[in-house]
Scaffold this active site. Structure first.
Site, short mmCIF file in Angstrom:
data_model
loop_
_atom_site.label_atom_id
_atom_site.label_comp_id
_atom_site.label_asym_id
_atom_site.label_seq_id
_atom_site.Cartn_x
_atom_site.Cartn_y
_atom_site.Cartn_z
CG ASN A 350 -2.21 0.80 0.96
OD1 ASN A 350 -2.34 1.48 -0.06
ND2 ASN A 350 -3.13 0.74 1.89
CG HIS A 381 -6.44 0.64 7.61
ND1 HIS A 381 -5.31 1.41 7.76
CD2 HIS A 381 -6.19 -0.21 6.59
CE1 HIS A 381 -4.40 1.02 6.87
NE2 HIS A 381 -4.91 0.04 6.15
#
Length: 493
Positions: A350, A381
């Site tokens: 990521n 998240h």
């Protein structure tokens, strides 16, 4: 509409045009729409690169085409829920225009995080009914963009430029974007679904065709071109696009065909713990977590291919003269799967989010930068308990990695054989640690995750704490120059 709930989640608001594909394949309509939408985006990217090339189309036309493509894609996949992304974009632009630059990030960052938090909570409630894909992913991408451009505008208005880091100086925006530029940047079709996140200055360079200027010699510029920064012959992304699409589809097949054979749901079944040994459980965790990464590899590689097919993501040439299309790549699969440390694994995972965390979090933290960045990453998240079990233990593993590198690694550097032994040991250890720490991230729930760890006697937690305490005492200290500032953000996601 009498469809099985698994194939047609009740709260999904996207198109049902391709539901026949769901029925034929057994794949839920939300995932079918995602793949079909991205494949159409890939086709449009190739058209966009030629029909809307900077030498043929004005920046306004390029912005409009990218924006219309993005809005269409979001509406196809999420229906009226796509307005959640557009609303955040509109509010952020209003704040950017009507508030003093120094206050813009102070307002947009917390506001967008709270807004995104509400979307995350909605997703958690919907997931109880088997809801799989929702608009939270595009909202997460939008949050990265509205916050990064907010800080870029603040940096561009900073009178004392010496206060800025090199990255902040490079990305500083000194003129408020027009509404079209702003909405195009947030919602452009190449990356509105799952990223990768491109910083605003890089996107504008791409729109105007100046992204090649950094990598070409002056004699290669076409002087009479409508855009003087366009090289005589644009570097072709074909090889990079084909490679990424093929690897992406392979991981899609792995996710669809193999992942169901190793269901994470077994961790919630008491029979699993009764019928397996310690080593079988650990092996199963390694298999499950490894396979779970396939959906991320598929989504990120396909999005990267879409960007490259449209000409976005060019990063110059390597020493052998081969083109590099990794400027905004989100993942380096081989570097992850063959990493010899937890830190190296994180630095290849990521990547766009890592860049964003560094840009808006680590470099601007008013207290411990590493802790602040971990908190920002966790909130971004969402609120599944499994995420926080992973992040907390991941912070401990990061500390152990530093300790082992400082105190143990130097004792294995005297010969090539000992270095190879160290690399093999750290590779195996990293595979086990990665599976162990990411298990809650895959499982998501708190008590089932605790049950799994309990069945493994919390062995890696215990070993981690012992290593932090005992290793510095057993092995003599070895002084190495380390740049904490440069490393911290790589250890924060």
């Amino acid at each position: 509409m009498d469809h099985p709930e698994y194939l047609d989640p009740p709260h999904y608001d996207g198109s049902r045009l391709f539901f026949w594909v769901s029925k034929a394949s057994g794949v839920p309509i939300d995932l079918v729409n995602f793949v079909i939408g991205q494949l159409f985006a890939l086709l449009f990217a190739a058209i966009y690169r030629t029909a809307f090339h900077p030498s043929k189309a004005s920046a306004t036309k390029r912005h409009c085409a990218a924006l219309v493509g993005g809005v269409t894609l979001l509406y196809f996949c999420f229906g009226r829920h796509a307005y959640l992304v557009m609303f955040l974009t509109g509010v952020s632009y209003f704040i950017t225009v009507f508030f003093p630059a120094k206050y813009v990030p102070q307002i947009i960052l917390p506001l967008s995080l709270v807004y995104m938090g509400c979307v995350h909570i909605r997703r958690q409630l919907m997931s109880q009914t088997g809801f799989s894909l929702d608009v939270s992913a595009p909202v997460m991408v939008a949050v990265q963009k509205v916050t990064s451009i907010a800080f870029a505008w603040k940096d561009g208005s900073e009178k004392d430029q010496d206060k800025l880091t090199p990255l902040q100086k490079l990305q500083a925006v000194r003129k408020i974007p027009s509404m079209l530029e702003y909405f195009s940047y947030i919602l452009h079709f190449q990356a509105c679904m799952t990223g990768p996140t491109v910083l605003y200055k890089d996107y504008i360079d791409y729109i105007y065709g100046t992204n090649y200027r950094k990598h070409i010699k002056s004699e290669d510029i076409l002087e009479d071109s409508p855009c003087s920064a366009i090289p005589v012959q644009d570097p072709s992304p074909t090889k990079a696009v084909i490679t990424k699409v093929v690897v992406s589809l392979i991981h899609a097949l792995i996710f669809i065909c193999i992942c169901p054979m190793f269901s994470v749901g077994r961790f919630k079944d008491e029979e699993f713990f009764v019928s397996t040994t310690f080593y079988q459980r650990m092996f199963y965790i390694i298999i499950v977590t490894t396979l779970a990464r396939s959906k991320y590899y598929h989504a990120w590689l396909l999005a990267d291919a879409i960007c490259n097919a449209s000409g976005l993501g060019f990063n110059g040439w390597d020493e052998n003269g081969n083109t590099k299309w990794d400027l905004i790549s989100n993942v380096k699969i081989l570097d992850i799967e063959f990493a010899t440390s937890f830190r190296d694994t994180l630095s290849s995972w990521n990547i766009g989010t890592m860049r964003w965390l560094r840009y808006v979090g680590y470099e601007r933290a008013t207290f411990n930068p590493t802790v602040a960045t971990y908190i920002l990453s966790a909130v971004w998240h969402g609120f599944y308990p499994g995420y926080y079990l992973t992040f907390v233990f991941g912070a401990l593993l990061t500390g152990v990695g530093r300790t082992l590198r400082r105190h143990v690694r130097p004792h294995f550097q005297s010969t090539s054989s000992s270095r190879k032994i160290y690399d093999v040991l750290t590779f195996l250890g990293s595979r086990v640690a990665l599976a162990y720490v990411t298990m809650p991230f895959v499982l998501l729930e708190f008590w089932p995750s605790v049950r799994v760890y309990s069945s493994l006697y919390w062995y890696l937690h215990v070993l981690t704490i012992l290593a932090l305490v005992a290793v510095p005492k057993i092995f003599p200290a070895h002084r190495e120059k380390m740049s904490t500032k440069s490393k911290g953000v790589q250890e924060s996601n």
